[in-house]
Enzyme design. Sequence first.
Site, short mmCIF file in Angstrom:
data_model
loop_
_atom_site.label_atom_id
_atom_site.label_comp_id
_atom_site.label_asym_id
_atom_site.label_seq_id
_atom_site.Cartn_x
_atom_site.Cartn_y
_atom_site.Cartn_z
CD GLU A 122 15.28 -12.95 -15.25
OE1 GLU A 122 15.16 -11.68 -15.38
OE2 GLU A 122 15.30 -13.34 -14.18
CG HIS A 145 19.97 -15.81 -17.00
ND1 HIS A 145 21.18 -15.75 -15.94
CD2 HIS A 145 19.12 -16.47 -16.36
CE1 HIS A 145 20.51 -16.16 -14.84
NE2 HIS A 145 19.18 -16.73 -15.13
CG HIS A 147 20.70 -20.61 -12.66
ND1 HIS A 147 19.32 -21.46 -12.43
CD2 HIS A 147 20.33 -19.69 -13.32
CE1 HIS A 147 18.58 -20.20 -12.57
NE2 HIS A 147 18.87 -19.15 -13.22
CD GLU A 175 39.83 -20.76 -23.27
OE1 GLU A 175 39.77 -21.92 -22.63
OE2 GLU A 175 39.68 -20.68 -24.59
CG HIS A 216 19.99 -15.69 -10.44
ND1 HIS A 216 18.74 -15.18 -10.17
CD2 HIS A 216 19.82 -16.54 -11.33
CE1 HIS A 216 18.20 -15.49 -11.46
NE2 HIS A 216 18.64 -16.47 -11.93
O1 2HA Z 1 13.50 -19.28 -14.30
O2 2HA Z 1 16.65 -18.55 -14.62
O3 2HA Z 1 16.29 -15.89 -13.74
C1 2HA Z 1 14.52 -18.68 -15.29
C2 2HA Z 1 15.64 -17.97 -14.53
C3 2HA Z 1 15.21 -16.82 -13.88
ZN ZN Z 2 18.26 -17.37 -13.48
#
Ligand code: 2HA
Ligand code: ZN
Length: 289
Positions: A122, A145, A147, A175, A216
């Site tokens: 990414e 980033h 998940h 909050e 995602h």
């Molecule tokens: O593999 O999360 O979006 C890493 C990730 C790709």
């Molecule tokens: Zn990801």
Amino acid sequence: MRVEDTKFAQGFFRMCGDSFRQGWNERNGGNLSYRMKAEEAALVRDRLGRYEDSAQDGAWQEIGTAVPELAGEYFMVTGSGKYFRNVEPDPASNVCIIEVDETGTKFRILWGLVSGGRPTSELPTHLLNLAVLKKRDADMRVVYHCHPTNVIALTYVLPLDSEIFTREIFEMATECPIVFPEGIGVLPWMLCGGREIGEATSEQMKKQDFVVWAHHGAFACGHDFDETFGLMHTVEKAAEVLIKVMSITDRKRQTIEPEMFRKLNGPFHVSINERFLYEKTPGARIGER
Ligand code: 2HA
Ligand code: ZN
């Protein structure tokens, strides 16, 4: 000074471990980037570009997009295919420091990923975001980033609409609108790992600090690791409350109303974007306007 001994690197590694322990980084999921300060690059300068015990050679490589705003800057980023779980025990194998060239189209690895590898898949999204953030506020340096389970779950049941998504999250914790008064951006499912999703995400990051990638994960940004991790934690906590509420009912008995949100503005020195404070139809179900 060793990279591992610097405060910024320790903050970076700790955030990866914390994120893993929250359960937001299964396998190689997630990535983190940090735009280094000039004085931080100076601190570790004598450790950069040494390849004796490394699988790296420092060759310039294509970023896959153009970020002229970041020309000549240094970044710490997680490696593609590397696991957040492994960053704290072995940072030099799982993280790297890269330099962006003078055209903003190429990078080279100056430290880390000693067993081989390249920066996160990414990278275009991270650098495009960091470029937007630098313009917004030169002290915003972190893009993250992961998940987060409950945020992802909500992308199957809430409309993929920034106003509705934000409002439902806002109502789950007082909050929330104080921490992110500009709300949450929401992208539909898109192919990850390329320029297109990077451009779409950075477009949202022009105003918002948090962007959901449907089915995602999520992106958060901030000035430092605490603020950025804290933002992810705050949204994910509110998402968990929402999932619990939705597991019981499709309608709330009572909630935080628009006029109550507006009362927060003065005392907490925020200006909650009115776009999220729309009047709901009486009896509306969760996720309806
Ligand atoms: O593999 O999360 O979006 C890493 C990730 C790709
Ligand atoms: Zn990801």
